[in-house]
Design an enzyme around this catalytic site. Structure first.
Site, PDB file in Angstrom:
ATOM      1  N   GLY A 145       0.831  -1.200   0.000  1.00 35.04           N
ATOM      2  CA  GLY A 145       0.000   0.000   0.000  1.00 35.04           C
ATOM      3  C   GLY A 145       0.869   1.256   0.000  1.00 35.04           C
ATOM      4  N   ARG A 160       7.338   1.646   1.113  1.00 31.94           N
ATOM      5  CA  ARG A 160       7.665   0.217   1.201  1.00 31.94           C
ATOM      6  C   ARG A 160       8.163  -0.293  -0.154  1.00 31.94           C
ATOM      7  NH1 ARG A 160       7.291  -1.104   6.245  1.00 31.94           N
ATOM      8  NH2 ARG A 160       5.297  -1.229   7.317  1.00 31.94           N
ATOM      9  N   ARG A 187       2.677  11.805  -8.091  1.00 32.80           N
ATOM     10  CA  ARG A 187       1.990  11.802  -6.784  1.00 32.80           C
ATOM     11  C   ARG A 187       2.764  11.041  -5.702  1.00 32.80           C
ATOM     12  NH1 ARG A 187      -3.922  12.923  -6.832  1.00 32.80           N
ATOM     13  NH2 ARG A 187      -4.291  13.775  -8.886  1.00 32.80           N
ATOM     14  N   ARG A 195      -0.554  -8.246  -4.261  1.00 32.58           N
ATOM     15  CA  ARG A 195      -0.627  -7.241  -3.198  1.00 32.58           C
ATOM     16  C   ARG A 195       0.079  -7.782  -1.973  1.00 32.58           C
ATOM     17  NH1 ARG A 195      -2.548  -3.670   0.384  1.00 32.58           N
ATOM     18  NH2 ARG A 195      -4.004  -4.333   2.004  1.00 32.58           N
ATOM     19  N   SER A 249      -1.305  -5.098   4.737  1.00 36.86           N
ATOM     20  CA  SER A 249      -1.592  -5.444   6.128  1.00 36.86           C
ATOM     21  C   SER A 249      -3.105  -5.541   6.307  1.00 36.86           C
ATOM     22  CB  SER A 249      -1.012  -4.389   7.077  1.00 36.86           C
ATOM     23  OG  SER A 249      -1.629  -3.152   6.853  1.00 36.86           O
ATOM     24  N   ASP A 291      -3.105  -5.422  13.220  1.00 36.03           N
ATOM     25  CA  ASP A 291      -3.905  -5.065  14.392  1.00 36.03           C
ATOM     26  C   ASP A 291      -5.021  -6.085  14.540  1.00 36.03           C
ATOM     27  OD1 ASP A 291      -4.664  -3.290  11.923  1.00 36.03           O
ATOM     28  OD2 ASP A 291      -6.521  -3.521  13.058  1.00 36.03           O
TER      29      ASP A 291
HETATM   30  N1  HPA Z   1      -9.233  -2.210   8.924  1.00 34.93           N
HETATM   31  C1  HPA Z   1      -9.139  -1.986   7.604  1.00 34.93           C
HETATM   32  N2  HPA Z   1      -7.993  -2.070   6.955  1.00 34.93           N
HETATM   33  C2  HPA Z   1      -6.897  -2.399   7.640  1.00 34.93           C
HETATM   34  C3  HPA Z   1      -6.937  -2.646   9.000  1.00 34.93           C
HETATM   35  C4  HPA Z   1      -8.164  -2.560   9.668  1.00 34.93           C
HETATM   36  O1  HPA Z   1      -8.262  -2.769  10.882  1.00 34.93           O
HETATM   37  N3  HPA Z   1      -5.680  -2.945   9.409  1.00 34.93           N
HETATM   38  C5  HPA Z   1      -4.914  -2.880   8.313  1.00 34.93           C
HETATM   39  N4  HPA Z   1      -5.631  -2.560   7.240  1.00 34.93           N
END
Ligand code: HPA
Length: 233
Positions: free
Chosen positions: A21, A25, A44, A88, A91, A205
């Site tokens: 993304g 990176r 951009r 892709r 995360s 997360d």
């Molecule tokens: N929500 C949506 N997209 C994400 C999240 C999430 O908690 N963590 C990483 N990408």
């Protein structure tokens, strides 16, 4: 022959593109893993690079966050630059307690309530799939490299901050194990052009435990995913 958002000529971009993304990176991968690197895009600040990994030509480019951004770049890469496959490397947030921070996920399908596919082409399905052959290949490489992969369906959403953060229906009905914001648009565009796409994710997360990772920790977990993606070449 530049497109609206990419300043490259056709031959500048490899047949396989890895897309994190974050464009920084992409720069990190180019700087640390590739040889003979040429930058092909900085429009951009969505940096894109082409180089070689073990003699194999590969490109890396940021997708940006969300389906509109992934939608634009993957469309132009497939349609205008003759890219054959996009992996892709992103995360996701965990939606089930079994998924732990830093776990590596191979997306088997993407469920979405996004209008992206319908607005783009009239596609009515809200579940889109990656290329099975590419997924099988990634799985095989992971096994050889003794990298633990969890396979599962991912909820691809347009909205990061929701007023109602309960995911019961998405977990129980659609069997999603994690959530991110780009795979549905990527899979749609790959299908549109008869190309291949796959989506590898590290858990950054947990929406179950509310744990999250620091950016340094994320970087480390990212290395294993980069290794796996590059070794599939
Ligand atoms: N929500 C949506 N997209 C994400 C999240 C999430 O908690 N963590 C990483 N990408």
């Amino acid at each position: 022959m530049a497109t609206a958002h990419i300043s490259a000529d056709k031959g500048d971009i490899a047949k396989t593109v890895l897309m994190p993304g974050d464009p920084l990176r992409a720069k990190f991968i180019a700087d640390n893993y590739l040889t003979d690197v040429v930058m092909f895009n900085k429009v951009r600040n969505m940096f894109g690079y082409t180089g070689y990994y073990n003699g194999k030509k590969v490109s890396v480019m940021g997708s940006g966050m969300g389906m509109p951004s992934m939608g634009i770049y993957s469309y132009e890469l497939f349609k205008e630059y003759d890219v054959d496959r996009i992996i892709r490397i992103g995360s996701c947030g965990a939606l089930i307690p079994e998924l732990k921070l830093f776990d590596l996920i191979l997306t088997t399908a993407s469920y979405s309530d996004s209008s992206y596919a319908y607005v783009q082409s009239g596609e009515e399905s809200n579940i889109l799939k990656p290329a099975l052959s590419l997924n099988n290949h990634i799985e095989k490489v992971a096994k050889n490299e003794e990298i633990k992969l969890t396979k599962g369906i991912i909820y691809s959403t347009d909205v990061f901050y929701k007023e109602n953060m309960t995911f019961d229906k998405i977990v129980n009905e659609y069997k999603c194990i994690g959530t991110e914001m780009e795979s549905f648009a990527l899979f749609h565009n790959a299908n549109l052009f008869n190309k291949e796409a796959a989506c590898l994710l590290t858990v950054s997360d947990s929406l179950v435990t509310k744990e999250f990772t620091t950016s340094e920790q994320r970087e480390k977990a990212f290395l294993e995913m980069i290794d796996l993606a590059l070794k599939t070449l």
